[in-house]
Design an enzyme around this catalytic site. Structure first.
Site, PDB file in Angstrom:
ATOM      1  N   GLU A 144       6.846   1.982  15.546  1.00 34.38           N
ATOM      2  CA  GLU A 144       6.253   3.235  16.015  1.00 34.38           C
ATOM      3  C   GLU A 144       4.947   2.980  16.774  1.00 34.38           C
ATOM      4  O   GLU A 144       4.713   3.506  17.861  1.00 34.38           O
ATOM      5  CB  GLU A 144       5.938   4.154  14.825  1.00 34.38           C
ATOM      6  CG  GLU A 144       7.134   4.653  14.040  1.00 34.38           C
ATOM      7  CD  GLU A 144       7.451   3.751  12.843  1.00 34.38           C
ATOM      8  OE1 GLU A 144       7.394   2.507  12.997  1.00 34.38           O
ATOM      9  OE2 GLU A 144       7.770   4.288  11.779  1.00 34.38           O
ATOM     10  N   HIS A 149      -3.114  30.851  -1.119  1.00 34.15           N
ATOM     11  CA  HIS A 149      -2.301  31.889  -0.485  1.00 34.15           C
ATOM     12  C   HIS A 149      -0.925  31.351  -0.105  1.00 34.15           C
ATOM     13  O   HIS A 149      -0.241  31.933   0.730  1.00 34.15           O
ATOM     14  CB  HIS A 149      -3.041  32.439   0.740  1.00 34.15           C
ATOM     15  CG  HIS A 149      -4.393  32.974   0.365  1.00 34.15           C
ATOM     16  ND1 HIS A 149      -4.570  34.252  -0.121  1.00 34.15           N
ATOM     17  CD2 HIS A 149      -5.614  32.381   0.337  1.00 34.15           C
ATOM     18  CE1 HIS A 149      -5.855  34.431  -0.405  1.00 34.15           C
ATOM     19  NE2 HIS A 149      -6.509  33.313  -0.139  1.00 34.15           N
ATOM     20  N   GLU A 166       2.527   5.006  -2.741  1.00 29.64           N
ATOM     21  CA  GLU A 166       2.981   3.705  -2.240  1.00 29.64           C
ATOM     22  C   GLU A 166       2.558   2.599  -3.212  1.00 29.64           C
ATOM     23  O   GLU A 166       3.241   1.596  -3.359  1.00 29.64           O
ATOM     24  CB  GLU A 166       2.433   3.440  -0.826  1.00 29.64           C
ATOM     25  CG  GLU A 166       3.168   2.325  -0.102  1.00 29.64           C
ATOM     26  CD  GLU A 166       2.870   2.271   1.385  1.00 29.64           C
ATOM     27  OE1 GLU A 166       3.677   2.792   2.182  1.00 29.64           O
ATOM     28  OE2 GLU A 166       1.829   1.719   1.768  1.00 29.64           O
ATOM     29  N   GLY A 204      -2.523  -2.420   3.483  1.00 33.95           N
ATOM     30  CA  GLY A 204      -2.712  -1.385   4.509  1.00 33.95           C
ATOM     31  C   GLY A 204      -3.472  -0.175   3.980  1.00 33.95           C
ATOM     32  O   GLY A 204      -4.407   0.321   4.613  1.00 33.95           O
ATOM     33  N   ARG A 205      -3.090   0.302   2.798  1.00 31.55           N
ATOM     34  CA  ARG A 205      -3.722   1.526   2.267  1.00 31.55           C
ATOM     35  C   ARG A 205      -5.112   1.272   1.703  1.00 31.55           C
ATOM     36  O   ARG A 205      -5.788   2.194   1.276  1.00 31.55           O
ATOM     37  CB  ARG A 205      -2.796   2.172   1.231  1.00 31.55           C
ATOM     38  CG  ARG A 205      -2.326   1.251   0.123  1.00 31.55           C
ATOM     39  CD  ARG A 205      -1.126   1.841  -0.612  1.00 31.55           C
ATOM     40  NE  ARG A 205      -0.573   0.923  -1.591  1.00 31.55           N
ATOM     41  CZ  ARG A 205       0.347   0.000  -1.337  1.00 31.55           C
ATOM     42  NH1 ARG A 205       0.811  -0.162  -0.102  1.00 31.55           N
ATOM     43  NH2 ARG A 205       0.812  -0.782  -2.299  1.00 31.55           N
ATOM     44  N   LYS A 225      -1.556  -3.851  10.807  1.00 32.87           N
ATOM     45  CA  LYS A 225      -1.768  -5.096  10.054  1.00 32.87           C
ATOM     46  C   LYS A 225      -0.772  -6.161  10.530  1.00 32.87           C
ATOM     47  O   LYS A 225      -1.139  -7.281  10.831  1.00 32.87           O
ATOM     48  CB  LYS A 225      -1.597  -4.818   8.556  1.00 32.87           C
ATOM     49  CG  LYS A 225      -1.731  -6.059   7.713  1.00 32.87           C
ATOM     50  CD  LYS A 225      -1.673  -5.757   6.232  1.00 32.87           C
ATOM     51  CE  LYS A 225      -1.639  -7.066   5.444  1.00 32.87           C
ATOM     52  NZ  LYS A 225      -1.559  -6.862   4.012  1.00 32.87           N
ATOM     53  N   LYS A 250      13.319   0.596   7.325  1.00 26.84           N
ATOM     54  CA  LYS A 250      12.890  -0.039   8.583  1.00 26.84           C
ATOM     55  C   LYS A 250      13.987  -0.963   9.105  1.00 26.84           C
ATOM     56  O   LYS A 250      14.295  -0.997  10.286  1.00 26.84           O
ATOM     57  CB  LYS A 250      11.638  -0.895   8.344  1.00 26.84           C
ATOM     58  CG  LYS A 250      10.345  -0.154   8.174  1.00 26.84           C
ATOM     59  CD  LYS A 250       9.209  -1.169   8.136  1.00 26.84           C
ATOM     60  CE  LYS A 250       7.928  -0.595   7.591  1.00 26.84           C
ATOM     61  NZ  LYS A 250       6.890  -1.593   7.399  1.00 26.84           N
TER      62      LYS A 250
HETATM   63  O1  F6P Z   1       5.771   1.537   6.162  1.00 25.19           O
HETATM   64  C1  F6P Z   1       4.682   1.511   5.294  1.00 25.19           C
HETATM   65  C2  F6P Z   1       3.671   0.540   5.750  1.00 25.19           C
HETATM   66  O2  F6P Z   1       4.166  -0.725   5.517  1.00 25.19           O
HETATM   67  C3  F6P Z   1       2.341   0.769   5.056  1.00 25.19           C
HETATM   68  O3  F6P Z   1       2.193   0.050   3.907  1.00 25.19           O
HETATM   69  C4  F6P Z   1       1.380   0.397   6.124  1.00 25.19           C
HETATM   70  O4  F6P Z   1       0.126   0.960   5.876  1.00 25.19           O
HETATM   71  C5  F6P Z   1       2.057   0.955   7.340  1.00 25.19           C
HETATM   72  O5  F6P Z   1       3.411   0.695   7.125  1.00 25.19           O
HETATM   73  C6  F6P Z   1       1.616   0.410   8.662  1.00 25.19           C
HETATM   74  O6  F6P Z   1       1.819  -0.967   8.771  1.00 25.19           O
HETATM   75  P1  F6P Z   1       1.062  -1.803   9.888  1.00 25.19           P
HETATM   76  O7  F6P Z   1      -0.390  -1.636   9.674  1.00 25.19           O
HETATM   77  O8  F6P Z   1       1.513  -3.224   9.688  1.00 25.19           O
HETATM   78  O9  F6P Z   1       1.492  -1.268  11.223  1.00 25.19           O
END
Ligand code: F6P
Length: 532
Positions: A220, A392, A361, A275-276, A214, A523
């Protein structure tokens, strides 16, 4: 600004408190009522919600619905679906329902939003179809056989879960001849092994990467994209052809453009999509590639029907509202502060992690809209995994451990796995899911355990010792959620039901489910450590 009084001061809350402190009947007793299952079961859109194994009766259910009525829920529902700024700390709307309510003449929010949504939906669906029909080619002129999703959090969990659930239901590729839909892979973890273990088996000339972010700032994801690019270059991809292999999905299209992505391969969504909650947007592209446009649109329509159900159905028959209220009863009144999610379908292998983000979240918050510290628990700790495997592993704790844990069992009424004998496998899953709900609810009393041991011929002393170990306290609450079968439409409805469940709880607790400031500090510190 939401100025609702603190939830624990509401009279329905106090009423529920009093009810929870009464000496209430054990589920073992409640389940003796033959009409109970029928009375506590609701169905809609291919979903069935069975609350018969919850520690509720008529007075509790009535008081829970009164709590919803006394809270700001109705007002919040209206504000959500009108596109008002329900995300108070970021001063923006949370208009994920706009991503699946596509008829401009029916929506309460700005029609321009629906037009923009339809425009982008058409674009990314057309792109998905081109990939499926082998019309787009990589650096050697070969079509793509593999798609790798690079993204994390909401840019991974929703699409990953849906692809696992639905990829096998796709038959539309056959309508266009013997074409195989590309395989879709997911890499979220920045550990190089995660990427390496996926790409080492792939043909670079036939691999397409979808970089989903987003913000387009997530460290990462950007690092994974950089390494994917290096992998292509290291396999003789000419530098001027690398971008044939990359797609960006983002709310920051300008940055993607500046980073070298081709405009035709940038799909955008908007800052008002959390995002979610983003799988309904172009973040769903991997799913659209896996199942095709027609089924992707069916997936959206399932969620859209759930939006309608949520807005229009009386609250004592409203699936997300009932689910939200039950969660509050278990968490705030019965003190089941951890919540287990146990799907009994391999297709739902990734459902629990998806739900973990959605619930924790969203509702893992310690202050209300007015930043007053919460006086009551908010989101429970959501955990779990496939139920049949869990039986199990961790189920021992559910049955006899010292925590009271609430459970959502999720199963399929009908399964269509093509393996011969698949029906027997499915039956085994269904029986186990039913058995676990029953065992958790009823338990086994000391007397019953003792008489069983007597029948097995054991002596008095052994019985005394063994009976203590073999007794099950029971009275552990669970919901059973049944899908008629796994289809895009029913999965869409299931996910929207959970989205609204989370919203219902947030509205009652008076917290903001649409921000996530809690993830920022780590972060920032990671960035500082890098710069040091
Ligand atoms: O670190 C959590 C978060 O901010 C989530 O809310 C989001 O879905 C995810 O990181 C990824 O963020 P982006 O889509 O901006 O890479």
């Amino acid at each position: 600004m939401n100025t609702a009084p603190p939830v624990h001061t509401l009279s329905a809350w106090k009423n529920l408190q009093a009810l929870s402190e009464q000496n209430r009947p054990h589920l073992r007793e409640l389940l003796k009522d033959k009409n109970r299952t029928q009375a506590l079961k609701w169905s809609a859109m291919g979903l069935e919600l069975d609350l018969s194994c919850q520690r509720i009766d008529e007075p509790v259910l009535t008081a829970l619905v009164e709590l919803a009525q006394e809270s700001a829920l109705q007002d919040q529902i209206e504000r959500l679906f009108q596109g008002q700024k329900v995300n108070t700390s970021e001063q923006r709307a949370a208009l994920h329902p706009a991503l699946r309510n596509l008829e401009a003449n029916k929506v309460a929010w700005n029609k321009e939003i629906t037009q923009a949504v339809n425009f982008e939906l058409d674009r990314f669906c057309a792109f998905a179809q081109k990939i499926r029909h082998q019309e787009l080619k990589g650096y050697t002129g070969e079509h793509f056989t593999d798609v790798v999703n690079l993204g994390i959090g909401g840019s991974d969990l929703g699409p990953r879960m849906c692809v696992q659930a639905l990829a096998n239901t796709s038959d539309s590729s056959q309508a266009h001849g013997p074409l195989q839909a590309p395989r879709v892979h997911f890499v979220s973890n920045v550990d190089a092994w995660a990427l390496y273990k996926v790409v080492r088996d792939l043909d670079p000339s036939r691999t397409l990467f979808i970089v989903q972010s987003k913000t387009f700032l997530t460290q990462e994801t950007l690092l994974l994209a950089e390494s994917a690019k290096e992998w292509l270059l290291g396999h003789a991809c000419p530098p001027d052809k690398v971008n044939l292999h990359f797609v960006a999905v983002t709310a920051n299209a300008q940055l993607a453009l500046e980073s070298g992505y081709q405009e035709s391969q940038i799909f955008k969504f908007w800052d008002w999509v959390g995002g979610r909650y983003s799988v309904w947007s172009a973040i769903g592209l991997p799913l659209a590639i896996a199942i095709g446009e027609e089924k992707f649109r069916e997936f959206l329509s399932g969620a859209q029907e759930m939006d309608d159900h949520f807005q229009r159905t009386p609250w004592d028959h409203n699936l997300p509202i009932l689910l939200g209220l039950i969660g509050i009863w278990n968490n705030n009144f019965l003190k089941a502060t951890t919540h287990n999610v146990a799907p009994y379908s391999y297709l739902l292998s990734h459902f629990t992690p998806y739900l973990q983000q959605l619930e924790m979240e969203s509702n893992g918050k310690g202050v209300d809209h007015g930043t007053n510290p919460m006086q009551v628990n908010t989101s429970p700790i959501v955990w779990g995994g496939l139920g049949i495997d869990g039986q199990h592993a961790y189920f021992q704790l559910l049955h006899q451990g010292s925590h009271l844990v609430s459970v959502d069992f999720i199963g399929l009424k009908k399964d269509s796995c093509p393996l011969s004998h698949a029906q027997e496998h499915h039956e085994c899953l269904v029986l186990n899911m039913k058995a676990q709900a029953k065992a958790l609810a009823q338990g086994r009393s000391l007397e019953d355990t003792q008489s069983e041991l007597v029948q097995s011929g054991l002596s008095g002393q052994d019985i005394a010792l063994l009976a203590g170990h073999r007794t099950f306290r029971g009275n552990s609450p669970s919901s059973s959620i049944w899908l008629d079968e796994m289809t895009p439409k029913i999965l869409g409805a299931l996910m929207a039901m959970y989205e609204h469940k989370v919203f219902v709880q947030a509205a009652i607790w008076s917290i903001n489910p649409f921000d996530q400031w809690g993830v920022e500090l780590g972060k920032k510190i990671a960035q500082q450590l890098k710069n040091d």
